[in-house]
Design a protein around this motif. Structure first.
Motif, PDB file in Angstrom:
ATOM      1  N   GLY A  39      30.061  73.664  37.063  1.00 16.66           N
ATOM      2  CA  GLY A  39      29.329  72.408  37.222  1.00 16.66           C
ATOM      3  C   GLY A  39      27.920  72.623  37.735  1.00 16.66           C
ATOM      4  O   GLY A  39      26.963  72.016  37.228  1.00 16.66           O
ATOM      5  N   ALA A  40      27.769  73.500  38.742  1.00 20.10           N
ATOM      6  CA  ALA A  40      26.438  73.772  39.281  1.00 20.10           C
ATOM      7  C   ALA A  40      25.544  74.417  38.230  1.00 20.10           C
ATOM      8  O   ALA A  40      24.341  74.103  38.136  1.00 20.10           O
ATOM      9  CB  ALA A  40      26.555  74.679  40.509  1.00 20.10           C
ATOM     10  N   SER A  41      26.116  75.309  37.412  1.00 20.09           N
ATOM     11  CA  SER A  41      25.339  75.965  36.346  1.00 20.09           C
ATOM     12  C   SER A  41      24.912  74.969  35.283  1.00 20.09           C
ATOM     13  O   SER A  41      23.771  74.999  34.797  1.00 20.09           O
ATOM     14  CB  SER A  41      26.166  77.088  35.708  1.00 20.09           C
ATOM     15  OG  SER A  41      26.522  78.065  36.664  1.00 20.09           O
ATOM     16  N   LEU A  42      25.830  74.066  34.908  1.00 18.63           N
ATOM     17  CA  LEU A  42      25.507  73.059  33.901  1.00 18.63           C
ATOM     18  C   LEU A  42      24.391  72.125  34.381  1.00 18.63           C
ATOM     19  O   LEU A  42      23.551  71.690  33.588  1.00 18.63           O
ATOM     20  CB  LEU A  42      26.753  72.245  33.544  1.00 18.63           C
ATOM     21  CG  LEU A  42      27.759  72.918  32.617  1.00 18.63           C
ATOM     22  CD1 LEU A  42      28.977  72.015  32.418  1.00 18.63           C
ATOM     23  CD2 LEU A  42      27.130  73.246  31.267  1.00 18.63           C
ATOM     24  N   ALA A  43      24.397  71.820  35.689  1.00 14.96           N
ATOM     25  CA  ALA A  43      23.341  70.960  36.235  1.00 14.96           C
ATOM     26  C   ALA A  43      21.969  71.612  36.056  1.00 14.96           C
ATOM     27  O   ALA A  43      20.985  70.939  35.728  1.00 14.96           O
ATOM     28  CB  ALA A  43      23.602  70.678  37.711  1.00 14.96           C
TER      29      ALA A  43
END
Length: 247
Positions: free
Chosen positions: A147-151
């Motif tokens: 999720g953090a990477s996708l953000a």
């Protein structure tokens, strides 16, 4: 070793997707810091409050209550409420005109997001064989780095073309769709809940007292909580690195 059924693998996948959405939502403010800070004329103090105290105060406190609530209510509907709440507030964040109009939704986003993990873990504990819970939880928590990477990808690739506000609106709309879908998920029978009437009649306040009794009787658990807080102090400092970056 007991196996996880295909149906429960699918359910684990759904909860993991929700956790990914959770952390995209949570990290998007930091990822778009280079757009949001100048657009809203935020000071360093205001930005620090938005990515730290404003969110974490309600998130950490409400997490205790949501864990208790997950023991007493229909859990998929509780998750649906949490996802809908944080998604609507994400849309409100995209319409922010200044510090306060972003800080207020940010605070209550923490309330919505505090519902997901306690409730998801409770559901998984009733669906997954105990010998496979470690594996299931490790899959669920992949939502954090993914999720953090996708953000970051959203901010890097869509931010320059769509703008940060539209990205917030789109993410909120996606979350509302997920929340609507969760309304159709049936409750999972609770494992080991063959209790007496007197046990079933325990009030919410009594459950909360039991929580503090448990913490008092488990120093190791208290140390883990303190360690988690200390780790997140350094993670909070990293948020300012996003603000200093230039695309």
């Amino acid at each position: 070793m007991e196996r996880i059924s295909p149906q429960n693998y699918g359910f684990l996948g759904i909860l993991t997707l929700l956790n990914i959405l959770n952390f995209v939502d949570r990290t998007l403010l930091q990822s778009f810091a280079n757009f949001i800070v100048p657009d809203l004329s935020l000071t360093d103090t205001e930005y620090g409050l938005l990515v730290g105290f404003a969110f974490l105060f309600f998130y950490s406190i409400m997490g205790l209550f949501m864990g208790l609530l997950a023991d007493t209510v229909h859990r998929p509907r509780l998750i649906a409420f949490g996802v809908a709440l944080w998604s609507l507030l994400t849309i409100a964040s995209g319409a922010a005109k200044g510090f306060m109009s972003l800080a207020i939704p940010r605070m209550f986003i923490g309330v919505g997001e505090s519902i997901l993990t306690p409730t998801s873990v409770s559901l998984l504990a009733d669906r997954i064989p105990p010998s496979r819970m470690g594996f299931a939880i490790s899959i669920y928590y992949l939502g954090i780095p993914i999720g953090a990477s996708l953000a970051l990808l959203v901010a890097g690739y869509l931010g320059p073309t769509l703008g940060w506000r539209k990205c917030f609106f789109i993410l909120g709309a996606v979350g509302i769709l997920f929340a609507f879908a969760m309304l159709f998920v049936k409750e999972t029978p609770r494992r080991g809940m063959e209790v007496s009437v007197s046990d079933e009649s325990i009030s919410f306040l009594e459950r909360f007292k039991l929580l503090f009794t448990t913490l008092k009787g488990s120093p190791a658990l208290i140390y883990v909580i303190i360690a988690g807080v200390i780790v997140h102090i350094s993670l909070g400092a990293v948020s300012f690195d996003f603000k200093l970056c230039r695309y």
